[in-house]
Design a protein around this motif. Structure first.
Motif, short mmCIF file in Angstrom:
data_model
loop_
_atom_site.label_atom_id
_atom_site.label_comp_id
_atom_site.label_asym_id
_atom_site.label_seq_id
_atom_site.Cartn_x
_atom_site.Cartn_y
_atom_site.Cartn_z
N LEU A 116 0.79 4.21 -2.93
CA LEU A 116 0.52 5.60 -2.56
C LEU A 116 1.72 6.50 -2.84
O LEU A 116 1.56 7.64 -3.27
CB LEU A 116 0.10 5.69 -1.10
CG LEU A 116 -1.24 5.02 -0.77
CD1 LEU A 116 -1.49 5.06 0.73
CD2 LEU A 116 -2.38 5.65 -1.54
N ASN A 117 2.93 6.01 -2.61
CA ASN A 117 4.14 6.80 -2.87
C ASN A 117 4.38 7.03 -4.36
O ASN A 117 4.91 8.05 -4.75
CB ASN A 117 5.37 6.14 -2.25
CG ASN A 117 5.37 6.23 -0.74
OD1 ASN A 117 4.76 7.12 -0.15
ND2 ASN A 117 6.04 5.28 -0.10
N THR A 167 0.84 -1.21 0.00
CA THR A 167 0.00 0.00 0.00
C THR A 167 0.87 1.25 0.00
O THR A 167 0.56 2.22 -0.70
CB THR A 167 -0.99 0.01 1.18
OG1 THR A 167 -0.28 -0.12 2.40
CG2 THR A 167 -2.02 -1.10 1.05
N SER A 168 1.95 1.25 0.74
CA SER A 168 2.86 2.39 0.74
C SER A 168 3.48 2.61 -0.63
O SER A 168 3.60 3.74 -1.10
CB SER A 168 3.98 2.20 1.78
OG SER A 168 3.45 2.23 3.07
N GLY A 214 0.07 8.25 -5.53
CA GLY A 214 -0.75 9.12 -4.69
C GLY A 214 -2.12 8.50 -4.41
O GLY A 214 -2.37 7.37 -4.77
N GLU A 215 -2.97 9.28 -3.76
CA GLU A 215 -4.29 8.76 -3.39
C GLU A 215 -5.36 9.03 -4.44
O GLU A 215 -6.45 8.50 -4.35
CB GLU A 215 -4.72 9.37 -2.05
CG GLU A 215 -3.88 8.87 -0.90
CD GLU A 215 -4.42 9.27 0.46
OE1 GLU A 215 -5.65 9.49 0.57
OE2 GLU A 215 -3.62 9.38 1.38
#
Length: 127
Positions: A82-83, A78-79, A86-87
């Motif tokens: 998102l990294n 998940t990191s 993004g969201e």
């Protein structure tokens, strides 16, 4: 009674995450030996052309000996997403300003059974 029914007879604790057409059920269950494990069920609603619908379900069984590694890998994945992305949801199906609202709640076994049953939405203004 099927073997899966026997394995899942003792539900201890549940949480539900509703996310659009998908609903995720997180359940703590007990084995015959009274040890605990987790099931994660994805239930996705499909609507037919005639207006009827059905649900497809996928289930993952997660046992205690795998909790630490599973949690570590899930956090890493998940990191990473998102990294790198993004969201913001990037999809042809989503509007740019789309904001998803998650509803987390605890359900009893009885409430969950009612949630999973089929029903028809009726708009009385159409009658």
């Amino acid at each position: 009674m099927r073997e899966n029914d026997m394995l899942e007879k003792d539900e201890i604790f549940s949480k539900v995450l509703r996310a659009g057409r998908r609903t995720y059920f997180f359940d703590v269950r007990a084995t015959k030996a009274d040890d605990y494990y987790i099931t994660i069920t994805e239930s996705k609603k499909f609507t037919e052309e005639d207006g009827s619908f059905h649900f497809k379900k996928h289930k993952v069984y997660l046992y205690k000996e795998d909790f630490a590694a599973f949690s570590e890998i899930l956090e890493e994945m998940t990191s990473y997403v998102l990294n790198h992305k993004g969201e913001e949801v990037i999809s042809e199906r989503h509007q740019k300003d789309f904001k998803r609202e998650y509803h987390q709640e605890t359900e009893t076994v009885e409430e969950k059974a009612v949630t999973e049953k089929s029903f028809t939405d009726v708009n009385f203004e159409d009658i």
